[in-house]
Motif scaffolding. Structure first.
Motif, PDB file in Angstrom:
ATOM      1  N   UNK A 190      39.708 -12.044 177.148  1.00 49.02           N
ATOM      2  CA  UNK A 190      39.732 -10.692 177.695  1.00 49.02           C
ATOM      3  C   UNK A 190      39.702  -9.592 176.664  1.00 49.02           C
ATOM      4  N   UNK A 191      39.842  -9.901 175.352  1.00 48.18           N
ATOM      5  CA  UNK A 191      39.788  -8.842 174.353  1.00 48.18           C
ATOM      6  C   UNK A 191      40.558  -9.192 173.101  1.00 48.18           C
ATOM      7  N   UNK A 192      40.940  -8.143 172.352  1.00 52.28           N
ATOM      8  CA  UNK A 192      41.655  -8.332 171.091  1.00 52.28           C
ATOM      9  C   UNK A 192      43.036  -7.714 171.144  1.00 52.28           C
ATOM     10  N   UNK A 193      43.992  -8.379 170.495  1.00 53.60           N
ATOM     11  CA  UNK A 193      45.361  -7.906 170.441  1.00 53.60           C
ATOM     12  C   UNK A 193      45.673  -7.339 169.065  1.00 53.60           C
ATOM     13  N   UNK A 194      46.483  -6.282 169.043  1.00 57.38           N
ATOM     14  CA  UNK A 194      47.039  -5.764 167.798  1.00 57.38           C
ATOM     15  C   UNK A 194      48.383  -6.424 167.555  1.00 57.38           C
ATOM     16  N   UNK A 195      48.613  -6.879 166.329  1.00 57.89           N
ATOM     17  CA  UNK A 195      49.897  -7.489 165.963  1.00 57.89           C
ATOM     18  C   UNK A 195      50.326  -6.974 164.595  1.00 57.89           C
ATOM     19  N   UNK A 196      51.619  -6.894 164.403  1.00 62.88           N
ATOM     20  CA  UNK A 196      52.177  -6.474 163.109  1.00 62.88           C
ATOM     21  C   UNK A 196      53.264  -7.468 162.705  1.00 62.88           C
ATOM     22  N   UNK A 197      53.281  -7.806 161.411  1.00 61.17           N
ATOM     23  CA  UNK A 197      54.267  -8.751 160.888  1.00 61.17           C
ATOM     24  C   UNK A 197      55.110  -8.060 159.818  1.00 61.17           C
ATOM     25  N   UNK A 207      64.349 -13.254 158.348  1.00 58.42           N
ATOM     26  CA  UNK A 207      63.303 -14.037 158.983  1.00 58.42           C
ATOM     27  C   UNK A 207      62.093 -13.143 159.234  1.00 58.42           C
ATOM     28  N   UNK A 208      60.878 -13.727 159.216  1.00 59.92           N
ATOM     29  CA  UNK A 208      59.706 -12.936 159.578  1.00 59.92           C
ATOM     30  C   UNK A 208      59.813 -12.482 161.034  1.00 59.92           C
ATOM     31  N   UNK A 209      59.300 -11.293 161.305  1.00 61.96           N
ATOM     32  CA  UNK A 209      59.256 -10.755 162.657  1.00 61.96           C
ATOM     33  C   UNK A 209      57.814 -10.361 162.965  1.00 61.96           C
ATOM     34  N   UNK A 210      57.330 -10.719 164.144  1.00 61.33           N
ATOM     35  CA  UNK A 210      55.992 -10.337 164.594  1.00 61.33           C
ATOM     36  C   UNK A 210      56.124  -9.655 165.945  1.00 61.33           C
ATOM     37  N   UNK A 211      55.501  -8.486 166.052  1.00 64.17           N
ATOM     38  CA  UNK A 211      55.364  -7.804 167.337  1.00 64.17           C
ATOM     39  C   UNK A 211      53.886  -7.684 167.649  1.00 64.17           C
ATOM     40  N   UNK A 212      53.539  -7.729 168.926  1.00 66.14           N
ATOM     41  CA  UNK A 212      52.144  -7.521 169.313  1.00 66.14           C
ATOM     42  C   UNK A 212      52.088  -6.675 170.568  1.00 66.14           C
ATOM     43  N   UNK A 213      50.957  -6.015 170.756  1.00 67.34           N
ATOM     44  CA  UNK A 213      50.716  -5.228 171.961  1.00 67.34           C
ATOM     45  C   UNK A 213      49.950  -6.089 172.959  1.00 67.34           C
ATOM     46  N   UNK A 214      50.476  -6.201 174.156  1.00 65.89           N
ATOM     47  CA  UNK A 214      49.771  -6.966 175.173  1.00 65.89           C
ATOM     48  C   UNK A 214      48.433  -6.308 175.493  1.00 65.89           C
ATOM     49  N   UNK A 215      47.519  -7.082 176.043  1.00 68.09           N
ATOM     50  CA  UNK A 215      46.209  -6.560 176.382  1.00 68.09           C
ATOM     51  C   UNK A 215      46.367  -5.364 177.316  1.00 68.09           C
ATOM     52  N   UNK A 216      45.722  -4.246 176.956  1.00 65.14           N
ATOM     53  CA  UNK A 216      45.831  -3.025 177.736  1.00 65.14           C
ATOM     54  C   UNK A 216      46.841  -2.035 177.191  1.00 65.14           C
ATOM     55  N   UNK A 217      47.651  -2.434 176.194  1.00 65.36           N
ATOM     56  CA  UNK A 217      48.739  -1.608 175.690  1.00 65.36           C
ATOM     57  C   UNK A 217      48.518  -1.235 174.222  1.00 65.36           C
ATOM     58  N   UNK A 218      49.014  -0.064 173.842  1.00 65.38           N
ATOM     59  CA  UNK A 218      49.075   0.342 172.448  1.00 65.38           C
ATOM     60  C   UNK A 218      47.774   0.194 171.699  1.00 65.38           C
ATOM     61  N   UNK A 219      47.794  -0.597 170.613  1.00 64.54           N
ATOM     62  CA  UNK A 219      46.617  -0.781 169.775  1.00 64.54           C
ATOM     63  C   UNK A 219      45.726  -1.927 170.174  1.00 64.54           C
ATOM     64  N   UNK A 220      46.048  -2.624 171.270  1.00 65.79           N
ATOM     65  CA  UNK A 220      45.185  -3.714 171.732  1.00 65.79           C
ATOM     66  C   UNK A 220      44.052  -3.172 172.589  1.00 65.79           C
ATOM     67  N   UNK A 221      43.083  -4.029 172.869  1.00 66.79           N
ATOM     68  CA  UNK A 221      41.933  -3.593 173.670  1.00 66.79           C
ATOM     69  C   UNK A 221      42.358  -3.286 175.101  1.00 66.79           C
ATOM     70  N   UNK A 222      41.625  -2.400 175.774  1.00 65.82           N
ATOM     71  CA  UNK A 222      41.921  -2.138 177.187  1.00 65.82           C
ATOM     72  C   UNK A 222      41.762  -3.402 178.027  1.00 65.82           C
ATOM     73  N   UNK A 223      42.571  -3.504 179.059  1.00 63.44           N
ATOM     74  CA  UNK A 223      42.434  -4.613 179.997  1.00 63.44           C
ATOM     75  C   UNK A 223      41.292  -4.311 180.959  1.00 63.44           C
TER      76      UNK A 223
END
Length: 270
Positions: free
Chosen positions: A20-27, A66-82
């Motif tokens: 469905x698209x691309x997700x933005x993630x930050x570590x 510990x490493x932390x990863x957050x991501x934007x679900x599809x349609x949210x923030x820096x990810x592609x629109x749903x």
């Protein structure tokens, strides 16, 4: 005696291709994190994004080492629109579709699932889907079933966000996808077919330790939710009710939440 210097945190951004698209993630990666240490994977709420966690992920990475990863679900923030409205299986679908791609593309082995609000339900679904890799779960203000108090809070939000000035607050973070995000939250929860939804069957498949955090003034759910989560899992569980706290403990009481999570993870051997 001088204070130790703060732990250096390396921050990197990533794009993850999913159905469905691309997700933005930050570590956030602490310099002193051990090789093979589990990653804390953050799941945001119904109006959230990586940016809206603000300083919490870095504070958590620094305290937990510990490493932390957050991501934007599809349609949210820096990810592609749903491309379509949310289906009623959207909570479980996140664990089937997004999480495997994140683990694979970011080279994550074992992980700790930490979710806020509906993200807490997604964290629990992920623990059930990856029983050998999910080492612990932290649910914060999560809904475990459809409660009248939850629906009343969503209806109040629908009235609130009918005001263009209030909707503009969301648009600052989500731009022209704001209407989709509000509908995805409000209309999905208020749909008649959602009335029978619960996490009960999923909770029974969770084997790892679980910390259920909840504010006693949460406008979207009573303490019946964390109690049901803590009682429903097959593994060890702990309940933390925070006095005089609403729906966003990591914003209202960040130091308390970070300390509780670190203590919980240490007891779990992480």
């Amino acid at each position: 005696m001088t204070d130790a210097p703060p732990e250096e945190i390396a921050t990197t951004d990533h794009r993850i291709a999913v159905q469905g698209g691309g997700l933005f993630a930050r570590r956030w990666l602490p310099a002193g994190a051990g090789a093979g240490a589990p990653t804390i994977l953050l799941f945001h709420d119904s109006l959230g994004s990586t940016a809206l966690w603000r300083g919490f992920p870095e504070a958590l990475a620094r305290a937990a080492m510990l490493p932390v990863v957050s991501y934007d679900r599809l349609g949210f923030g820096g990810s592609d629109p749903a491309r379509a409205p949310l289906g009623q299986d959207f909570v479980a679908a996140e664990a089937r579709i997004a999480v495997p791609a994140l683990l694979d593309r970011l080279g994550i082995g074992d992980f700790v699932a930490f979710g806020h609000s509906v993200g807490g339900a997604m964290a629990i679904e992920s623990a059930a889907a990856f029983p050998k890799r999910c080492r612990a779960v932290i649910s914060e203000s999560a809904q475990a079933f459809v409660e009248d108090r939850t629906l009343a809070g969503v209806r109040a939000a629908r009235t609130q966000f009918a005001d263009p000035d209030q909707a503009a607050r969301i648009a600052r973070h989500h731009g022209d996808r704001t209407r989709w995000i509000l509908d995805a939250w409000i209309e999905t929860w208020l749909a008649p077919e959602r009335s029978g939804w619960s996490l009960d069957a999923t909770l029974a498949r969770v084997r790892c330790p679980v910390l259920a955090i909840h504010g006693d003034r949460d406008e979207f759910g009573s303490d019946a939710h964390p109690r049901r989560i803590a009682a429903g899992v097959a593994g060890q569980s702990r309940l933390l009710l925070i006095a005089a706290c609403g729906h966003v403990p990591h914003r209202d009481r960040p130091d308390l939440v970070v300390a509780a999570v670190v203590d919980f993870l240490r007891e779990a051997g992480l």
